[in-house]
Write a protein that holds these residues in place. Structure first.
Motif, PDB file in Angstrom:
ATOM      1  N   UNK A   1       0.832  -1.199   0.000  1.00 51.96           N
ATOM      2  CA  UNK A   1       0.000   0.000   0.000  1.00 51.96           C
ATOM      3  C   UNK A   1       0.868   1.251   0.000  1.00 51.96           C
ATOM      4  N   UNK A   2       1.978   1.218   0.725  1.00 49.70           N
ATOM      5  CA  UNK A   2       2.882   2.380   0.777  1.00 49.70           C
ATOM      6  C   UNK A   2       3.500   2.660  -0.593  1.00 49.70           C
ATOM      7  N   UNK A   3       3.723   1.610  -1.384  1.00 46.90           N
ATOM      8  CA  UNK A   3       4.279   1.799  -2.723  1.00 46.90           C
ATOM      9  C   UNK A   3       3.303   2.567  -3.615  1.00 46.90           C
ATOM     10  N   UNK A   4       2.032   2.251  -3.502  1.00 46.27           N
ATOM     11  CA  UNK A   4       1.044   2.825  -4.395  1.00 46.27           C
ATOM     12  C   UNK A   4       0.501   4.170  -3.899  1.00 46.27           C
ATOM     13  N   UNK A   5       0.290   4.279  -2.593  1.00 48.75           N
ATOM     14  CA  UNK A   5      -0.234   5.525  -2.031  1.00 48.75           C
ATOM     15  C   UNK A   5       0.952   6.363  -1.562  1.00 48.75           C
ATOM     16  N   UNK A   6       1.725   6.865  -2.511  1.00 47.77           N
ATOM     17  CA  UNK A   6       2.933   7.643  -2.211  1.00 47.77           C
ATOM     18  C   UNK A   6       2.905   8.935  -3.011  1.00 47.77           C
ATOM     19  N   UNK A   7       3.199  10.059  -2.344  1.00 45.92           N
ATOM     20  CA  UNK A   7       3.188  11.368  -2.981  1.00 45.92           C
ATOM     21  C   UNK A   7       4.417  12.158  -2.523  1.00 45.92           C
ATOM     22  N   UNK A   8       4.850  13.123  -3.325  1.00 43.74           N
ATOM     23  CA  UNK A   8       5.990  13.948  -2.908  1.00 43.74           C
ATOM     24  C   UNK A   8       5.711  14.614  -1.562  1.00 43.74           C
TER      25      UNK A   8
END
Length: 219
Positions: free
Chosen positions: A203-210
């Motif tokens: 989930x952290x891989x996909x829900x990642x933003x600058x």
């Protein structure tokens, strides 16, 4: 009985029929087994009504019901990406370094005239009455045996489209092409699914933003 089967073969008709609902259940079983990614290429419509070349990378974590769509084309959306979760849709806009957040029920993908998140679960469109599916037909798709299914929206204005067509690999039970059309028969999106493979996402891989992105919450 044998004569009946022989007649079906001679007429080019399938001896065993399958419903759209049963077919989509089979597709869901395949896609829900593990995280996967695919490349979608074709054409999509912008908010101005222009059809442009599209090249997208779709990454999915079925267990968490998370989908990430990364744009390569059109050029105006290059390096933008969208993250779809069960309750929210996050649009990351590269040029402005912003994350625009919508409630899932009011999903919108910035820069598009059609909500690509509608492609996600074909079963749901039928179960919620947004689409009435015809019986699948056996066809060839680029020399591969496939199912072709056509669905029609009883309320195009509410659905945002009037007709949807999907081609599904008969052996691998995964989408090959998905196309949505408006009431005039013009395509809103027409995308082929290529380079499909299983992957290892979290989930952290996909829900990642600058970390320095500006967040804008829409109601």
């Amino acid at each position: 009985m044998r004569r009946g089967l022989a007649l079906l073969v001679l007429l080019g008709l399938p001896a065993l029929a399958v419903s759209a609902e049963a077919l989509f259940d089979q597709v869901a079983q395949v896609l829900d087994q593990s995280p996967w990614e695919a490349r979608l290429q074709g054409r999509i419509v912008t908010p101005g009504g222009d059809a442009q070349e599209a090249d997208l990378i779709v990454k999915t974590l079925p267990e968490e019901q998370i989908v990430r769509i990364e744009f390569q084309k059109p050029d105006a959306l290059a390096d933008n990406y969208v993250v779809i979760t069960p309750d929210k849709v996050y649009n990351y806009l590269f040029l402005t370094n912003q994350v625009v957040v919508y409630p899932r029920a009011k999903a919108r993908i910035e820069g598009l005239g059609f909500d690509l998140s509608r492609m996600g679960d074909l079963r749901k469109l039928g179960e919620e009455g947004e689409v009435v599916w015809d019986a699948p037909r056996e066809v060839r798709f680029q020399k591969r045996p496939a199912w072709h299914v056509v669905g029609r929206a009883p309320d195009p204005e509410a659905s945002g489209f009037a007709r949807v067509e999907v081609w599904i690999d008969r052996e691998e039970k995964r989408p090959l092409r998905t196309a949505f059309y408006d009431a005039e028969g013009q395509p809103l999106s027409d995308l082929e699914w290529t380079a499909f493979r299983t992957a290892r996402f979290t989930a952290d891989d996909l829900v990642a933003f600058p970390p320095d992105a500006e967040w804008i919450e829409k109601k």
